[in-house]
Design a protein around this motif. Structure first.
Motif, PDB file in Angstrom:
ATOM      1  N   GLY A  29    -104.289  48.951 -26.333  1.00  0.00           N
ATOM      2  CA  GLY A  29    -104.916  48.941 -27.647  1.00  0.00           C
ATOM      3  C   GLY A  29    -103.951  49.070 -28.804  1.00  0.00           C
ATOM      4  N   VAL A  30    -102.655  48.967 -28.516  1.00  0.00           N
ATOM      5  CA  VAL A  30    -101.646  49.074 -29.575  1.00  0.00           C
ATOM      6  C   VAL A  30    -101.254  47.654 -29.982  1.00  0.00           C
ATOM      7  N   GLU A  31    -101.893  47.138 -31.008  1.00  0.00           N
ATOM      8  CA  GLU A  31    -101.613  45.779 -31.452  1.00  0.00           C
ATOM      9  C   GLU A  31    -100.589  45.748 -32.581  1.00  0.00           C
ATOM     10  N   SER A  32    -100.432  46.858 -33.280  1.00  0.00           N
ATOM     11  CA  SER A  32     -99.433  46.965 -34.334  1.00  0.00           C
ATOM     12  C   SER A  32     -98.389  47.982 -33.882  1.00  0.00           C
ATOM     13  N   ILE A  33     -97.180  47.521 -33.670  1.00  0.00           N
ATOM     14  CA  ILE A  33     -96.140  48.325 -33.038  1.00  0.00           C
ATOM     15  C   ILE A  33     -95.054  48.657 -34.058  1.00  0.00           C
ATOM     16  N   ALA A  34     -94.973  49.907 -34.435  1.00  0.00           N
ATOM     17  CA  ALA A  34     -93.921  50.358 -35.326  1.00  0.00           C
ATOM     18  C   ALA A  34     -92.662  50.619 -34.504  1.00  0.00           C
ATOM     19  N   VAL A  35     -91.563  49.989 -34.889  1.00  0.00           N
ATOM     20  CA  VAL A  35     -90.281  50.150 -34.206  1.00  0.00           C
ATOM     21  C   VAL A  35     -89.405  51.015 -35.101  1.00  0.00           C
ATOM     22  N   LYS A  36     -89.058  52.213 -34.611  1.00  0.00           N
ATOM     23  CA  LYS A  36     -88.379  53.197 -35.444  1.00  0.00           C
ATOM     24  C   LYS A  36     -87.050  53.622 -34.841  1.00  0.00           C
ATOM     25  N   HIS A  37     -86.134  53.991 -35.731  1.00  0.00           N
ATOM     26  CA  HIS A  37     -84.958  54.738 -35.312  1.00  0.00           C
ATOM     27  C   HIS A  37     -85.367  56.209 -35.273  1.00  0.00           C
ATOM     28  N   PRO A  38     -84.894  56.966 -34.281  1.00  0.00           N
ATOM     29  CA  PRO A  38     -85.332  58.362 -34.182  1.00  0.00           C
ATOM     30  C   PRO A  38     -84.996  59.226 -35.386  1.00  0.00           C
ATOM     31  N   CYS A  39     -83.982  58.859 -36.160  1.00  0.00           N
ATOM     32  CA  CYS A  39     -83.617  59.646 -37.334  1.00  0.00           C
ATOM     33  C   CYS A  39     -84.607  59.383 -38.468  1.00  0.00           C
ATOM     34  N   GLU A  40     -85.175  60.436 -39.028  1.00  0.00           N
ATOM     35  CA  GLU A  40     -86.153  60.266 -40.102  1.00  0.00           C
ATOM     36  C   GLU A  40     -85.531  59.599 -41.329  1.00  0.00           C
ATOM     37  N   GLY A  41     -84.251  59.810 -41.526  1.00  0.00           N
ATOM     38  CA  GLY A  41     -83.584  59.204 -42.679  1.00  0.00           C
ATOM     39  C   GLY A  41     -83.496  57.687 -42.590  1.00  0.00           C
ATOM     40  N   ILE A  42     -83.593  57.158 -41.384  1.00  0.00           N
ATOM     41  CA  ILE A  42     -83.633  55.704 -41.181  1.00  0.00           C
ATOM     42  C   ILE A  42     -85.074  55.268 -40.959  1.00  0.00           C
ATOM     43  N   PRO A 310     -94.415  53.059 -30.076  1.00  0.00           N
ATOM     44  CA  PRO A 310     -95.521  53.911 -29.641  1.00  0.00           C
ATOM     45  C   PRO A 310     -95.492  54.081 -28.118  1.00  0.00           C
ATOM     46  N   LYS A 311     -95.507  55.296 -27.663  1.00  0.00           N
ATOM     47  CA  LYS A 311     -95.616  55.657 -26.251  1.00  0.00           C
ATOM     48  C   LYS A 311     -94.334  55.463 -25.435  1.00  0.00           C
ATOM     49  N   VAL A 312     -93.346  54.733 -25.951  1.00  0.00           N
ATOM     50  CA  VAL A 312     -92.156  54.387 -25.159  1.00  0.00           C
ATOM     51  C   VAL A 312     -90.909  54.464 -26.032  1.00  0.00           C
ATOM     52  N   SER A 313     -89.832  55.009 -25.473  1.00  0.00           N
ATOM     53  CA  SER A 313     -88.512  54.914 -26.092  1.00  0.00           C
ATOM     54  C   SER A 313     -87.704  53.891 -25.315  1.00  0.00           C
ATOM     55  N   ASP A 332     -83.330  50.431 -20.663  1.00  0.00           N
ATOM     56  CA  ASP A 332     -83.922  51.545 -19.937  1.00  0.00           C
ATOM     57  C   ASP A 332     -85.120  52.048 -20.742  1.00  0.00           C
ATOM     58  N   LEU A 333     -86.255  52.181 -20.085  1.00  0.00           N
ATOM     59  CA  LEU A 333     -87.485  52.594 -20.747  1.00  0.00           C
ATOM     60  C   LEU A 333     -87.827  54.032 -20.375  1.00  0.00           C
ATOM     61  N   ASP A 334     -88.126  54.821 -21.389  1.00  0.00           N
ATOM     62  CA  ASP A 334     -88.580  56.192 -21.184  1.00  0.00           C
ATOM     63  C   ASP A 334     -90.006  56.279 -21.705  1.00  0.00           C
ATOM     64  N   CYS A 335     -90.953  56.355 -20.780  1.00  0.00           N
ATOM     65  CA  CYS A 335     -92.369  56.380 -21.158  1.00  0.00           C
ATOM     66  C   CYS A 335     -92.749  57.792 -21.601  1.00  0.00           C
ATOM     67  N   ARG A 336     -93.133  57.917 -22.856  1.00  0.00           N
ATOM     68  CA  ARG A 336     -93.549  59.210 -23.380  1.00  0.00           C
ATOM     69  C   ARG A 336     -95.037  59.456 -23.146  1.00  0.00           C
ATOM     70  N   SER A 337     -95.754  58.418 -22.730  1.00  0.00           N
ATOM     71  CA  SER A 337     -97.187  58.529 -22.451  1.00  0.00           C
ATOM     72  C   SER A 337     -97.439  58.277 -20.968  1.00  0.00           C
ATOM     73  N   PRO A 338     -98.144  59.193 -20.287  1.00  0.00           N
ATOM     74  CA  PRO A 338     -98.434  58.971 -18.854  1.00  0.00           C
ATOM     75  C   PRO A 338     -99.370  57.796 -18.613  1.00  0.00           C
ATOM     76  N   LYS A 339    -100.080  57.362 -19.648  1.00  0.00           N
ATOM     77  CA  LYS A 339    -101.039  56.271 -19.455  1.00  0.00           C
ATOM     78  C   LYS A 339    -100.362  54.906 -19.336  1.00  0.00           C
ATOM     79  N   ILE A 340     -99.229  54.735 -20.017  1.00  0.00           N
ATOM     80  CA  ILE A 340     -98.612  53.424 -20.037  1.00  0.00           C
ATOM     81  C   ILE A 340     -97.667  53.204 -18.855  1.00  0.00           C
ATOM     82  N   GLU A 341     -97.140  54.290 -18.285  1.00  0.00           N
ATOM     83  CA  GLU A 341     -96.140  54.128 -17.228  1.00  0.00           C
ATOM     84  C   GLU A 341     -96.680  53.381 -16.004  1.00  0.00           C
TER      85      GLU A 341
END
Length: 355
Positions: A29-42, A310-313, A332-341
């Motif tokens: 259900g994630v149709e809009s995917i925000a791609v972020k750098h982990p640093c809030e300043g970026i 969303p849900k994955v690094s 390398d994928l790190d799933c932060r959500s147990p639902k997507i893995e």
């Protein structure tokens, strides 16, 4: 979860895994995917909106100028190591070109150059035309992006390819052979977040672009018709080697480069060359395919080291990444959500992955 090296048909990169990731998010259900750098300043770099017809709209949350402004604030807040780990604004823009979302400023001039010097009629005895690419553009696979590659480029009405292979200068390879690695990950972790603890002993900052170029050089040498031209580093040595190659072989090398001095020196030596002009800024958005959106994810992950979706690094580099991973362009994928893995594991298993 290290991604497999499964190639998508007809593509020059194995984008199948990034495509699977987009598909898994879409079905969550994630149709809009925000791609972020982990640093809030970026923060948010782009936002990918997936359509059910295979199209994807990429909104560039940060244009080149905005990104540059945000990056310039990093040293004062987080120190020089953090600043040095980030790609510069020009490199940031080039990821959008490499993924096919943003054209070159002089796209038409490059096509005209190849039209004039390429499409050799080999049956009529014309010399094959081979491409030489300078160190400042090889990472971005512009021959394929521009449709002038010797295997993937579109044929003309006489079934001729734009070019017939590559002439690769060893001096260019040496300029790409960077080895600076990140050892101060504790400083990056403090500045950018816990994800960066995994980036120790890996290429840092601009060296990631160097690794992209180095492995592209090796890919062309392995997977294309390619002549290797032995020479030293530096424009003078490289251009002289290409001049001698054109004089002594039955092939015609034509060169592409982003440096005006390199191009002018080549033309003065009688070696056809074309300047590559990158745009200064990027548009607000572009609409292309899911596959191109997956391409963009790959380049962003490599150049920033790690990006958050969303849900994955998604890690472009991580401790343990070796030459095999670089060669096969794995992430390398790190799933932060147990639902997507489970969804990802199932689809990657179908692709024949082992992880």
């Amino acid at each position: 979860m290290t991604t497999p090296d499964t190639a998508a048909p007809g593509r020059h990169r194995p984008v199948a895994v990034e495509f699977v990731l987009l598909n898994a998010l879409y079905h969550q259900g994630v149709e809009s995917i925000a791609v972020k750098h982990p640093c809030e300043g970026i923060g948010e770099l782009v936002q990918i909106t997936l359509e059910n017809d295979g199209q994807a709209t990429v909104r560039f949350t940060q244009g080149t100028m905005t990104y540059q402004d945000n990056r310039e604030a990093i040293p004062a807040k987080h120190g020089e190591p953090a600043d040095n780990d980030l790609p510069d604004a020009e490199t940031y823009t080039r990821t959008m070109i490499a993924s096919g979302h943003v054209p070159l400023n002089n796209h038409d001039a490059v096509k005209e150059f190849i039209q004039r010097h390429g499409y050799a009629d080999l049956e009529a005895g014309h010399d094959p035309v081979v491409l030489g690419v300078d160190a400042n553009i090889i990472a971005w696979r512009l021959p394929e992006v521009l449709g002038i590659d010797s295997e993937t480029g579109a044929t003309d009405d006489r079934d001729r390819r734009p070019t017939n292979g590559y002439a690769l200068a060893t001096g260019v390879k040496e300029e790409l052979d960077w080895h600076f690695k990140q050892y101060n990950t504790h400083e990056l972790t403090k500045a950018f977040g816990e994800e960066f603890a995994r980036l120790d002993n890996q290429p840092a900052g601009a060296n990631r672009e160097g690794f992209l170029g180095l492995y592209e050089y090796r890919r062309l040498r392995t997977n294309r018709t390619a002549d290797i031209i032995e020479c030293d580093t530096g424009d003078e040595a490289i251009v002289t080697a290409y001049k001698e190659y054109n004089q002594n072989s039955r092939k015609q090398a034509v060169l592409l480069g982003n440096d005006h001095g390199f191009v002018e020196r080549s033309i003065d030596a009688g070696v056809p060359a074309q300047h590559i002009d990158y745009p200064i800024d990027i548009p607000r958005k572009a609409t292309d395919s899911w596959t191109q959106a997956a391409e963009l994810l790959y380049y962003l992950a490599i150049l920033f080291g790690v990006i958050r979706l969303p849900k994955v690094s998604v890690y472009g580099v991580w401790n343990g990444k070796d030459g095999r991973h670089w060669q096969h362009e794995q992430l390398d994928l790190d799933c932060r959500s147990p639902k997507i893995e489970p969804h990802l594991e199932r689809d990657l298993t179908i692709l024949g992955a082992t992880y």
